[in-house]
Design a protein around this motif. Structure first.
Motif, PDB file in Angstrom:
ATOM      1  N   TRP A   1      40.212 -35.570  22.612  1.00  0.00           N
ATOM      2  CA  TRP A   1      39.003 -36.330  22.890  1.00  0.00           C
ATOM      3  C   TRP A   1      37.986 -35.388  23.518  1.00  0.00           C
ATOM      4  O   TRP A   1      38.332 -34.291  23.978  1.00  0.00           O
ATOM      5  N   GLY A   2      36.715 -35.802  23.506  1.00  0.00           N
ATOM      6  CA  GLY A   2      35.705 -34.941  24.101  1.00  0.00           C
ATOM      7  C   GLY A   2      34.303 -35.306  23.680  1.00  0.00           C
ATOM      8  O   GLY A   2      34.070 -36.292  22.962  1.00  0.00           O
ATOM      9  N   THR A   3      33.364 -34.493  24.148  1.00  0.00           N
ATOM     10  CA  THR A   3      31.960 -34.646  23.800  1.00  0.00           C
ATOM     11  C   THR A   3      31.394 -33.274  23.467  1.00  0.00           C
ATOM     12  O   THR A   3      31.907 -32.252  23.940  1.00  0.00           O
ATOM     13  N   ALA A   4      30.340 -33.243  22.685  1.00  0.00           N
ATOM     14  CA  ALA A   4      29.713 -31.965  22.321  1.00  0.00           C
ATOM     15  C   ALA A   4      28.243 -32.192  21.994  1.00  0.00           C
ATOM     16  O   ALA A   4      27.877 -33.215  21.405  1.00  0.00           O
ATOM     17  N   GLU A   5      27.401 -31.241  22.416  1.00  0.00           N
ATOM     18  CA  GLU A   5      25.969 -31.291  22.143  1.00  0.00           C
ATOM     19  C   GLU A   5      25.577 -30.113  21.253  1.00  0.00           C
ATOM     20  O   GLU A   5      26.025 -28.982  21.471  1.00  0.00           O
ATOM     21  N   TYR A   6      24.734 -30.404  20.268  1.00  0.00           N
ATOM     22  CA  TYR A   6      24.282 -29.399  19.300  1.00  0.00           C
ATOM     23  C   TYR A   6      22.750 -29.400  19.286  1.00  0.00           C
ATOM     24  O   TYR A   6      22.135 -30.442  19.052  1.00  0.00           O
ATOM     25  N   VAL A   7      22.142 -28.239  19.528  1.00  0.00           N
ATOM     26  CA  VAL A   7      20.692 -28.149  19.603  1.00  0.00           C
ATOM     27  C   VAL A   7      20.194 -27.152  18.547  1.00  0.00           C
ATOM     28  O   VAL A   7      20.767 -26.072  18.384  1.00  0.00           O
ATOM     29  N   PHE A   8      19.126 -27.522  17.838  1.00  0.00           N
ATOM     30  CA  PHE A   8      18.506 -26.613  16.880  1.00  0.00           C
ATOM     31  C   PHE A   8      17.043 -26.980  16.698  1.00  0.00           C
ATOM     32  O   PHE A   8      16.585 -28.050  17.149  1.00  0.00           O
ATOM     33  N   VAL A   9      16.304 -26.084  16.057  1.00  0.00           N
ATOM     34  CA  VAL A   9      14.868 -26.264  15.859  1.00  0.00           C
ATOM     35  C   VAL A   9      14.582 -26.244  14.359  1.00  0.00           C
ATOM     36  O   VAL A   9      15.174 -25.463  13.622  1.00  0.00           O
ATOM     37  N   THR A  10      13.665 -27.107  13.924  1.00  0.00           N
ATOM     38  CA  THR A  10      13.284 -27.127  12.510  1.00  0.00           C
ATOM     39  C   THR A  10      11.908 -26.512  12.335  1.00  0.00           C
ATOM     40  O   THR A  10      11.045 -26.595  13.215  1.00  0.00           O
ATOM     41  N   GLU A  11      11.719 -25.888  11.187  1.00  0.00           N
ATOM     42  CA  GLU A  11      10.466 -25.196  10.879  1.00  0.00           C
ATOM     43  C   GLU A  11       9.917 -25.683   9.549  1.00  0.00           C
ATOM     44  O   GLU A  11      10.659 -26.211   8.721  1.00  0.00           O
TER      45      GLU A  11
ATOM     46  N   GLY B   1       9.117 -28.913  12.434  1.00  0.00           N
ATOM     47  CA  GLY B   1       8.465 -28.729  13.722  1.00  0.00           C
ATOM     48  C   GLY B   1       9.045 -29.573  14.835  1.00  0.00           C
ATOM     49  O   GLY B   1       8.317 -30.015  15.728  1.00  0.00           O
ATOM     50  N   LYS B   2      10.367 -29.793  14.808  1.00  0.00           N
ATOM     51  CA  LYS B   2      11.012 -30.627  15.813  1.00  0.00           C
ATOM     52  C   LYS B   2      12.164 -29.884  16.494  1.00  0.00           C
ATOM     53  O   LYS B   2      12.735 -28.940  15.948  1.00  0.00           O
ATOM     54  N   ILE B   3      12.490 -30.334  17.696  1.00  0.00           N
ATOM     55  CA  ILE B   3      13.693 -29.908  18.396  1.00  0.00           C
ATOM     56  C   ILE B   3      14.665 -31.085  18.344  1.00  0.00           C
ATOM     57  O   ILE B   3      14.288 -32.218  18.676  1.00  0.00           O
ATOM     58  N   TYR B   4      15.880 -30.819  17.911  1.00  0.00           N
ATOM     59  CA  TYR B   4      16.885 -31.869  17.807  1.00  0.00           C
ATOM     60  C   TYR B   4      18.077 -31.572  18.701  1.00  0.00           C
ATOM     61  O   TYR B   4      18.519 -30.427  18.808  1.00  0.00           O
ATOM     62  N   GLU B   5      18.580 -32.628  19.319  1.00  0.00           N
ATOM     63  CA  GLU B   5      19.868 -32.558  19.999  1.00  0.00           C
ATOM     64  C   GLU B   5      20.759 -33.650  19.429  1.00  0.00           C
ATOM     65  O   GLU B   5      20.435 -34.837  19.516  1.00  0.00           O
ATOM     66  N   PHE B   6      21.868 -33.253  18.826  1.00  0.00           N
ATOM     67  CA  PHE B   6      22.875 -34.188  18.338  1.00  0.00           C
ATOM     68  C   PHE B   6      24.025 -34.213  19.352  1.00  0.00           C
ATOM     69  O   PHE B   6      24.638 -33.171  19.616  1.00  0.00           O
ATOM     70  N   SER B   7      24.294 -35.380  19.923  1.00  0.00           N
ATOM     71  CA  SER B   7      25.372 -35.534  20.892  1.00  0.00           C
ATOM     72  C   SER B   7      26.491 -36.350  20.255  1.00  0.00           C
ATOM     73  O   SER B   7      26.279 -37.506  19.871  1.00  0.00           O
ATOM     74  N   LEU B   8      27.658 -35.744  20.122  1.00  0.00           N
ATOM     75  CA  LEU B   8      28.797 -36.386  19.475  1.00  0.00           C
ATOM     76  C   LEU B   8      29.877 -36.716  20.498  1.00  0.00           C
ATOM     77  O   LEU B   8      30.077 -35.970  21.467  1.00  0.00           O
ATOM     78  N   GLU B   9      30.557 -37.824  20.286  1.00  0.00           N
ATOM     79  CA  GLU B   9      31.628 -38.244  21.189  1.00  0.00           C
ATOM     80  C   GLU B   9      32.867 -38.651  20.401  1.00  0.00           C
ATOM     81  O   GLU B   9      32.785 -39.428  19.447  1.00  0.00           O
ATOM     82  N   TRP B  10      33.994 -38.103  20.821  1.00  0.00           N
ATOM     83  CA  TRP B  10      35.305 -38.505  20.328  1.00  0.00           C
ATOM     84  C   TRP B  10      36.007 -39.188  21.498  1.00  0.00           C
ATOM     85  O   TRP B  10      36.288 -38.564  22.523  1.00  0.00           O
ATOM     86  N   LYS B  11      36.302 -40.447  21.375  1.00  0.00           N
ATOM     87  CA  LYS B  11      36.716 -41.248  22.520  1.00  0.00           C
ATOM     88  C   LYS B  11      38.170 -40.983  22.939  1.00  0.00           C
ATOM     89  O   LYS B  11      39.049 -40.793  22.098  1.00  0.00           O
TER      90      LYS B  11
END
Length: 331
Positions: free
Chosen positions: A321-331, A301-311
């Motif tokens: 190099w770069g950054t990326a955001e990953y969003v998903f929902v748990t049930e 029952g959560k919303i997650y955002e994982f933010s990753l960084e490659w320097k």
């Protein structure tokens, strides 16, 4: 949060077979480790996957206890390991309130070295350039035995207090000995965009990774650059295409432990969490990892955002190099 005793058992079993999160290990290697976890947890009939059976029976829980070293002492170690996983941490909110809502829990994960052990506290010096300093980590000695010079990973919460020596005091949420001088693998072929992020239930008897693509990222090499602008995390979560992960209902557990891997290990990871039923109240939790752990806990029952960084400073070694955001929902 997960039941203290069982969460500690899960963490200890996972630690025995997973040596890094978001690593560049091959799929076959991941399958082998998953099979090892399955064998360590299940004795006899291994046909029923946790997703299929819905819960781990008391008998299966007992088999986990038996696999822990030294019988009864191993169970005590598991209970201590629970403290490493955060089973007995305070539920108080962070002292700093989030601009997006009310107070939130805030935690920091770093690599460091043990300088001194004094009673139930361990003096840790950070090996993390972005989070330098020396800290007293309270409750660490109850997790497992540490000695001077040990390389450790620490997930900790700032108590807002200082000791008589004026050194900041943190509360241990998770702490374990880390590998010395672990080397990242570098790609033979440069990626053209942000890689997928994969999660695998460490207790599952079925290899069924949950893959999430990045909706927002900035990805660069020496010759090219690309930017993808997706929706805001909550907008993306409520969209029709948002990935959804069903968290299995293990016996007595509020969530589950998952390994986390990307094709290329990031230098930094931040995890934000909202409650599905009250997302407008703001973030419940923020964890900033300056070293990516081998497992993370996901709750239902959560919303997650994982933010990753490659320097960018590692461009010479990585080639990107770069950054990326990953969003998903748990049930």
């Amino acid at each position: 949060m997960m039941d203290p005793k069982k969460r500690g058992i899960v963490l200890l079993m996972a630690a025995a077979f997973f040596t890094g999160a978001c690593s560049a290990s091959s799929e076959q290697g991941e399958v082998d480790r998953t099979a090892a976890v399955k064998e360590g947890i299940r004795e006899g009939d291994k046909s029923a996957a946790p997703e299929e059976s819905g819960e781990i029976s008391e008998e299966e829980t007992e088999s986990v206890k038996e696999e822990t070293e030294n019988g009864e002492e191993g169970v005590k170690s598991s209970q201590a390991g629970m403290k490493a996983a955060g089973g007995e941490r305070d539920t108080k909110k962070s002292r700093g309130n989030d601009a997006c809502g009310g107070g939130r829990e805030e935690y920091t994960g770093i690599l460091g070295h043990v300088k001194e052990v004094r009673g139930d506290r361990v003096l840790v010096t950070s090996d993390t350039d972005e989070f330098p300093g020396v800290f007293w980590v309270l409750g660490a000695a109850e997790i497992e035995e540490f000695g001077g010079g040990d390389s450790v990973f620490v997930l900790m919460e700032d108590t807002g207090q200082r000791g008589e020596d004026e050194i900041a005091e943190y509360k241990a949420v998770q702490m374990y000995q880390a590998e010395e001088d672990s080397q990242k693998e570098h790609p033979d072929v440069l990626p053209e965009s942000a890689p997928a992020l994969e999660f695998s239930d460490v207790l599952s008897s079925v290899w069924a990774p949950f893959s999430v693509q990045s909706g927002s990222y900035s990805w660069n090499t020496e010759e090219t650059g690309i930017v993808a602008c997706g929706a805001a995390p909550l907008d993306e979560a409520w969209g029709d295409g948002a990935p959804r992960l069903k968290i299995p209902r293990y016996n007595g557990m509020d969530g589950a432990m998952y390994s986390c891997r990307a094709m290329f290990e990031p230098d930094k990871m931040a995890v934000r969490q909202w409650d599905v039923g009250d997302a407008e109240a703001g973030e419940e939790r923020l964890i900033v990892y300056y070293h990516v752990p081998f497992v993370v806990e996901l709750e239902r029952g959560k919303i997650y955002e994982f933010s990753l960084e490659w320097k960018k400073e590692n461009l010479k070694d990585n080639g990107f190099w770069g950054t990326a955001e990953y969003v998903f929902v748990t049930e």
